[in-house]
Design an enzyme around this catalytic site. Sequence first.
Site, PDB file in Angstrom:
ATOM      1  N   HIS A  63      44.491  47.079  42.529  1.00 48.11           N
ATOM      2  CA  HIS A  63      44.290  45.639  42.764  1.00 48.11           C
ATOM      3  C   HIS A  63      45.358  45.123  43.735  1.00 48.11           C
ATOM      4  O   HIS A  63      46.128  44.206  43.416  1.00 48.11           O
ATOM      5  CB  HIS A  63      44.315  44.863  41.445  1.00 48.11           C
ATOM      6  N   ARG A  91      35.592  41.972  41.972  1.00 46.22           N
ATOM      7  CA  ARG A  91      36.034  42.128  40.593  1.00 46.22           C
ATOM      8  C   ARG A  91      35.357  43.365  39.998  1.00 46.22           C
ATOM      9  O   ARG A  91      34.204  43.662  40.325  1.00 46.22           O
ATOM     10  CB  ARG A  91      35.656  40.901  39.758  1.00 46.22           C
TER      11      ARG A  91
HETATM   12  C1  GLV Z   1      43.144  38.206  43.338  1.00 49.54           C
HETATM   13  O1  GLV Z   1      42.405  38.970  42.814  1.00 49.54           O
HETATM   14  C2  GLV Z   1      42.916  36.787  43.474  1.00 49.54           C
HETATM   15  O2  GLV Z   1      41.993  36.253  42.845  1.00 49.54           O
HETATM   16  O3  GLV Z   1      43.670  36.166  44.250  1.00 49.54           O
END
Ligand code: GLV
Length: 310
Positions: free
Chosen positions: A273, A225
Amino acid sequence: MSIAIYTKNVKQSQKWKQILRSKLQNEKIEIYPNITNFDSVTFLVCWKPEENLLRKFSNLKAIQSLGAGVDHILDHHIVPSHIQVSKVVDNNLSHDMWEHAMSIILSDMKNLSIHAKNQASKTWKYKKYKRIKDVSIGILGMGIIGKYVAMKFANTGFKVGGWSRSKKEIQNVVSYSEDSGMKSLLLDSDYVVNILPLTKETKGLIDHNFFSNMKKGSYFINIGRGRHVVDADLLSNIDIGHLRGAALDVFQSEPLPKESPFWNHSSIIVTPHIASLTHIDSVYPQVIENYLRLIKGERLLNLVDLTKGY
Ligand code: GLV
Protein backbone atom coordinates in the site's frame (compact mmCIF):
# COMPACT_ATOMS: atom_id res chain seq x y z
CA MET A 1 -14.47 23.87 19.98
CA SER A 2 -11.44 21.64 19.78
CA ILE A 3 -9.60 19.35 17.40
CA ALA A 4 -8.94 15.63 17.94
CA ILE A 5 -6.38 13.63 15.98
CA TYR A 6 -6.71 9.89 15.46
CA THR A 7 -4.19 7.68 13.64
CA LYS A 8 -2.76 4.33 14.61
CA ASN A 9 0.75 5.71 14.26
CA VAL A 10 1.82 7.74 17.30
CA LYS A 11 4.63 9.55 15.50
CA GLN A 12 2.29 10.55 12.71
CA SER A 13 -0.31 11.85 15.17
CA GLN A 14 2.37 13.86 16.94
CA LYS A 15 3.59 15.32 13.68
CA TRP A 16 0.04 16.36 12.82
CA LYS A 17 -0.44 17.89 16.25
CA GLN A 18 2.80 19.83 15.93
CA ILE A 19 1.98 21.28 12.54
CA LEU A 20 -1.64 22.14 13.43
CA ARG A 21 -0.49 23.69 16.70
CA SER A 22 2.07 25.88 14.88
CA LYS A 23 -0.66 27.32 12.65
CA LEU A 24 -3.63 27.36 15.05
CA GLN A 25 -1.98 28.66 18.23
CA ASN A 26 -5.20 29.40 20.10
CA GLU A 27 -6.98 26.12 19.47
CA LYS A 28 -7.09 23.05 21.67
CA ILE A 29 -5.55 20.16 19.72
CA GLU A 30 -5.37 16.70 21.29
CA ILE A 31 -4.41 13.18 20.24
CA TYR A 32 -6.94 10.43 20.90
CA PRO A 33 -7.37 8.85 23.48
CA ASN A 34 -5.93 11.72 25.54
CA ILE A 35 -8.92 14.00 25.14
CA THR A 36 -9.84 16.15 28.14
CA ASN A 37 -13.42 16.82 27.06
CA PHE A 38 -14.93 14.68 24.30
CA ASP A 39 -17.99 16.95 24.11
CA SER A 40 -15.93 19.93 23.04
CA VAL A 41 -14.42 18.20 19.99
CA THR A 42 -15.93 19.53 16.76
CA PHE A 43 -13.23 18.62 14.23
CA LEU A 44 -11.78 15.10 13.94
CA VAL A 45 -8.66 14.56 11.83
CA CYS A 46 -8.30 10.84 11.25
CA TRP A 47 -7.03 7.82 9.41
CA LYS A 48 -8.68 4.42 9.96
CA PRO A 49 -10.72 5.35 13.04
CA GLU A 50 -11.51 2.43 15.33
CA GLU A 51 -15.03 1.05 15.50
CA ASN A 52 -17.54 3.33 17.27
CA LEU A 53 -15.03 6.15 17.64
CA LEU A 54 -17.43 8.76 16.28
CA ARG A 55 -20.02 8.03 18.97
CA LYS A 56 -17.61 9.30 21.60
CA PHE A 57 -17.76 12.83 20.20
CA SER A 58 -21.27 14.11 20.78
CA ASN A 59 -20.69 17.55 19.16
CA LEU A 60 -18.66 16.54 16.15
CA LYS A 61 -19.27 18.78 13.14
CA ALA A 62 -16.59 17.73 10.66
CA ILE A 63 -14.32 14.80 9.91
CA GLN A 64 -11.15 15.27 7.92
CA SER A 65 -9.82 12.08 6.31
CA LEU A 66 -6.05 12.02 6.13
CA GLY A 67 -6.17 10.22 2.79
CA ALA A 68 -7.93 10.41 -0.54
CA GLY A 69 -10.20 7.52 0.45
CA VAL A 70 -12.96 7.73 3.07
CA ASP A 71 -13.98 4.05 3.11
CA HIS A 72 -11.85 3.71 6.26
CA ILE A 73 -14.45 5.94 7.97
CA LEU A 74 -17.72 5.15 6.20
CA ASP A 75 -17.22 1.39 6.16
CA HIS A 76 -17.98 0.91 9.84
CA HIS A 77 -19.54 4.18 10.91
CA ILE A 78 -22.92 5.65 10.09
CA VAL A 79 -22.08 9.32 9.76
CA PRO A 80 -25.05 11.61 10.49
CA SER A 81 -25.79 13.95 7.58
CA HIS A 82 -25.09 17.12 9.61
CA ILE A 83 -21.41 16.10 9.87
CA GLN A 84 -19.26 17.24 6.96
CA VAL A 85 -16.69 14.68 5.79
CA SER A 86 -13.69 15.83 3.77
CA LYS A 87 -11.06 13.91 1.89
CA VAL A 88 -7.56 14.94 0.96
CA VAL A 89 -7.12 16.19 -2.59
CA ASP A 90 -3.48 16.60 -3.48
CA ASN A 91 -1.80 16.67 -6.84
CA ASN A 92 1.19 14.88 -5.35
CA LEU A 93 -1.02 11.94 -4.38
CA SER A 94 -2.44 11.70 -7.90
CA HIS A 95 1.00 12.03 -9.45
CA ASP A 96 2.45 9.33 -7.18
CA MET A 97 -0.37 6.98 -8.18
CA TRP A 98 0.49 7.59 -11.82
CA GLU A 99 4.23 7.05 -11.28
CA HIS A 100 3.51 3.79 -9.48
CA ALA A 101 1.24 2.42 -12.21
CA MET A 102 3.61 3.71 -14.88
CA SER A 103 6.62 1.94 -13.29
CA ILE A 104 4.77 -1.35 -13.24
CA ILE A 105 3.56 -1.04 -16.81
CA LEU A 106 6.94 0.03 -18.25
CA SER A 107 8.78 -2.65 -16.32
CA ASP A 108 6.34 -5.25 -17.63
CA MET A 109 6.44 -3.96 -21.21
CA LYS A 110 10.23 -4.14 -21.20
CA ASN A 111 10.31 -7.55 -19.41
CA LEU A 112 12.55 -6.30 -16.59
CA SER A 113 11.63 -9.03 -14.11
CA ILE A 114 12.30 -11.73 -16.74
CA HIS A 115 15.72 -10.20 -17.50
CA ALA A 116 16.49 -9.99 -13.78
CA LYS A 117 15.73 -13.71 -13.43
CA ASN A 118 17.89 -14.48 -16.48
CA GLN A 119 20.70 -12.41 -15.04
CA ALA A 120 20.65 -14.53 -11.89
CA SER A 121 21.43 -17.62 -14.03
CA LYS A 122 23.78 -15.69 -16.38
CA THR A 123 21.39 -16.34 -19.26
CA TRP A 124 21.63 -14.07 -22.34
CA LYS A 125 18.16 -14.24 -23.87
CA TYR A 126 16.15 -11.87 -26.03
CA LYS A 127 12.53 -11.24 -25.36
CA LYS A 128 10.25 -9.12 -27.51
CA TYR A 129 9.30 -5.86 -25.82
CA LYS A 130 6.32 -3.56 -26.33
CA ARG A 131 6.20 0.11 -27.34
CA ILE A 132 4.07 2.74 -25.60
CA LYS A 133 2.19 3.67 -28.78
CA ASP A 134 0.97 0.07 -29.15
CA VAL A 135 -0.25 -0.37 -25.58
CA SER A 136 -3.74 0.33 -24.28
CA ILE A 137 -4.57 1.11 -20.67
CA GLY A 138 -8.01 0.99 -19.05
CA ILE A 139 -8.56 3.04 -15.90
CA LEU A 140 -11.43 2.12 -13.57
CA GLY A 141 -12.62 5.17 -11.68
CA MET A 142 -12.39 8.66 -13.18
CA GLY A 143 -12.50 10.76 -10.02
CA ILE A 144 -9.78 13.30 -9.32
CA ILE A 145 -7.02 10.70 -9.19
CA GLY A 146 -8.30 8.49 -12.01
CA LYS A 147 -8.70 11.46 -14.34
CA TYR A 148 -5.17 12.66 -13.59
CA VAL A 149 -3.69 9.20 -14.13
CA ALA A 150 -5.62 8.75 -17.41
CA MET A 151 -4.45 12.14 -18.70
CA LYS A 152 -0.82 11.45 -17.84
CA PHE A 153 -0.90 8.10 -19.62
CA ALA A 154 -2.60 9.66 -22.65
CA ASN A 155 -0.03 12.49 -22.75
CA THR A 156 2.75 9.90 -22.64
CA GLY A 157 1.39 8.28 -25.80
CA PHE A 158 -0.59 5.29 -24.52
CA LYS A 159 -4.06 4.52 -25.81
CA VAL A 160 -6.27 5.23 -22.80
CA GLY A 161 -9.85 4.49 -21.81
CA GLY A 162 -11.55 5.31 -18.52
CA TRP A 163 -14.67 3.90 -16.88
CA SER A 164 -16.85 5.86 -14.46
CA ARG A 165 -20.49 6.05 -13.34
CA SER A 166 -21.13 8.96 -15.65
CA LYS A 167 -19.26 9.74 -18.85
CA LYS A 168 -16.42 12.29 -18.76
CA GLU A 169 -14.95 14.59 -21.39
CA ILE A 170 -11.18 14.19 -21.28
CA GLN A 171 -8.91 14.91 -24.19
CA ASN A 172 -7.41 11.76 -25.73
CA VAL A 173 -9.18 9.49 -23.21
CA VAL A 174 -12.10 7.36 -24.37
CA SER A 175 -14.84 7.55 -21.75
CA TYR A 176 -16.93 4.51 -20.83
CA SER A 177 -19.81 4.04 -18.41
CA GLU A 178 -22.48 1.44 -17.60
CA ASP A 179 -21.97 -2.34 -17.76
CA SER A 180 -21.65 -2.40 -21.53
CA GLY A 181 -18.95 0.29 -21.35
CA MET A 182 -17.05 -1.74 -18.77
CA LYS A 183 -17.10 -4.76 -21.09
CA SER A 184 -15.73 -2.76 -24.01
CA LEU A 185 -13.02 -1.18 -21.87
CA LEU A 186 -11.88 -4.53 -20.48
CA LEU A 187 -11.84 -6.11 -23.90
CA ASP A 188 -9.69 -3.27 -25.30
CA SER A 189 -7.10 -2.91 -22.51
CA ASP A 190 -3.66 -4.51 -22.20
CA TYR A 191 -3.43 -3.16 -18.66
CA VAL A 192 -6.38 -2.48 -16.38
CA VAL A 193 -5.68 -0.12 -13.47
CA ASN A 194 -8.22 -0.01 -10.63
CA ILE A 195 -8.59 3.37 -8.90
CA LEU A 196 -12.29 3.09 -7.95
CA PRO A 197 -13.52 4.33 -4.58
CA LEU A 198 -14.71 1.55 -2.27
CA THR A 199 -18.48 1.77 -1.88
CA LYS A 200 -21.37 -0.67 -1.46
CA GLU A 201 -21.63 -0.77 -5.27
CA THR A 202 -17.95 -1.41 -5.98
CA LYS A 203 -17.18 -3.93 -3.23
CA GLY A 204 -16.45 -7.29 -4.92
CA LEU A 205 -17.05 -5.78 -8.38
CA ILE A 206 -13.80 -7.24 -9.70
CA ASP A 207 -14.82 -10.88 -9.82
CA HIS A 208 -14.72 -13.83 -12.21
CA ASN A 209 -17.15 -12.16 -14.59
CA PHE A 210 -14.96 -9.05 -14.66
CA PHE A 211 -11.73 -10.98 -15.23
CA SER A 212 -13.26 -13.13 -17.97
CA ASN A 213 -14.21 -9.91 -19.79
CA MET A 214 -10.57 -8.78 -19.72
CA LYS A 215 -8.54 -9.39 -22.87
CA LYS A 216 -6.65 -12.70 -22.85
CA GLY A 217 -3.07 -12.17 -21.70
CA SER A 218 -3.79 -8.76 -20.17
CA TYR A 219 -2.53 -7.53 -16.81
CA PHE A 220 -4.37 -6.24 -13.73
CA ILE A 221 -3.05 -3.48 -11.45
CA ASN A 222 -4.85 -2.68 -8.20
CA ILE A 223 -4.11 0.66 -6.54
CA GLY A 224 -7.73 1.16 -5.42
CA ARG A 225 -8.81 -1.06 -2.55
CA GLY A 226 -8.34 -4.77 -1.86
CA ARG A 227 -12.02 -5.29 -1.22
CA HIS A 228 -12.92 -4.44 -4.81
CA VAL A 229 -11.46 -7.79 -5.78
CA VAL A 230 -12.58 -11.38 -5.27
CA ASP A 231 -9.12 -12.80 -4.61
CA ALA A 232 -9.92 -16.42 -5.52
CA ASP A 233 -11.26 -15.25 -8.91
CA LEU A 234 -8.11 -13.26 -9.59
CA LEU A 235 -5.90 -16.24 -8.73
CA SER A 236 -7.90 -18.69 -10.84
CA ASN A 237 -7.85 -16.35 -13.86
CA ILE A 238 -4.08 -16.04 -13.61
CA ASP A 239 -3.62 -19.75 -13.02
CA ILE A 240 -5.63 -20.76 -16.11
CA GLY A 241 -3.54 -18.30 -18.14
CA HIS A 242 -6.38 -15.92 -18.96
CA LEU A 243 -4.55 -13.04 -17.23
CA ARG A 244 -0.77 -12.76 -17.56
CA GLY A 245 -0.40 -11.42 -14.05
CA ALA A 246 -1.22 -8.73 -11.53
CA ALA A 247 0.44 -6.04 -9.45
CA LEU A 248 -1.36 -5.53 -6.15
CA ASP A 249 -0.75 -2.64 -3.79
CA VAL A 250 -3.93 -3.03 -1.71
CA PHE A 251 -5.49 -6.05 -0.07
CA GLN A 252 -8.58 -7.33 1.73
CA SER A 253 -6.57 -7.29 4.91
CA GLU A 254 -3.46 -5.16 5.50
CA PRO A 255 -0.69 -5.90 6.24
CA LEU A 256 -1.11 -8.82 3.82
CA PRO A 257 -1.22 -11.96 6.02
CA LYS A 258 1.83 -14.24 5.78
CA GLU A 259 -0.34 -17.15 4.58
CA SER A 260 -1.66 -15.25 1.55
CA PRO A 261 -0.97 -17.09 -1.74
CA PHE A 262 -0.16 -13.70 -3.31
CA TRP A 263 3.23 -13.54 -1.59
CA ASN A 264 4.75 -16.51 -3.44
CA HIS A 265 2.93 -16.26 -6.73
CA SER A 266 5.38 -15.94 -9.63
CA SER A 267 2.96 -13.81 -11.70
CA ILE A 268 1.95 -11.42 -8.93
CA ILE A 269 3.83 -8.38 -7.65
CA VAL A 270 2.97 -7.41 -4.06
CA THR A 271 3.67 -3.90 -2.77
CA PRO A 272 2.69 -2.66 0.72
CA HIS A 273 0.00 0.00 0.00
CA ILE A 274 2.71 2.37 -1.10
CA ALA A 275 1.47 3.69 -4.47
CA SER A 276 0.90 7.06 -2.81
CA LEU A 277 1.35 8.30 0.72
CA THR A 278 -0.13 11.44 2.23
CA HIS A 279 2.70 13.90 2.79
CA ILE A 280 1.83 16.13 5.72
CA ASP A 281 3.79 19.06 4.31
CA SER A 282 1.73 19.24 1.15
CA VAL A 283 -1.62 18.45 2.78
CA TYR A 284 -1.71 20.44 6.03
CA PRO A 285 -2.86 23.74 4.44
CA GLN A 286 -6.17 22.18 3.32
CA VAL A 287 -6.74 20.68 6.79
CA ILE A 288 -6.18 24.06 8.41
CA GLU A 289 -8.34 25.78 5.81
CA ASN A 290 -11.12 23.29 6.59
CA TYR A 291 -10.94 23.96 10.31
CA LEU A 292 -11.07 27.72 9.71
CA ARG A 293 -14.05 27.21 7.40
CA LEU A 294 -15.77 25.14 10.08
CA ILE A 295 -15.31 27.92 12.64
CA LYS A 296 -16.78 30.43 10.19
CA GLY A 297 -19.70 28.12 9.44
CA GLU A 298 -18.64 27.67 5.81
CA ARG A 299 -18.68 24.61 3.56
CA LEU A 300 -15.49 22.59 3.83
CA LEU A 301 -13.15 21.90 0.90
CA ASN A 302 -13.14 18.51 -0.83
CA LEU A 303 -16.40 17.35 0.70
CA VAL A 304 -17.53 13.76 0.37
CA ASP A 305 -21.06 12.99 -0.80
CA LEU A 306 -22.25 10.69 2.00
CA THR A 307 -24.94 9.17 -0.20
CA LYS A 308 -22.37 8.16 -2.84
CA GLY A 309 -19.61 7.31 -0.36
CA TYR A 310 -16.81 9.22 -2.11
C1 GLV B 1 -4.72 5.86 0.43
O1 GLV B 1 -5.05 4.74 0.23
C2 GLV B 1 -5.62 6.99 0.48
O2 GLV B 1 -6.85 6.80 0.53
O3 GLV B 1 -5.10 8.13 0.47
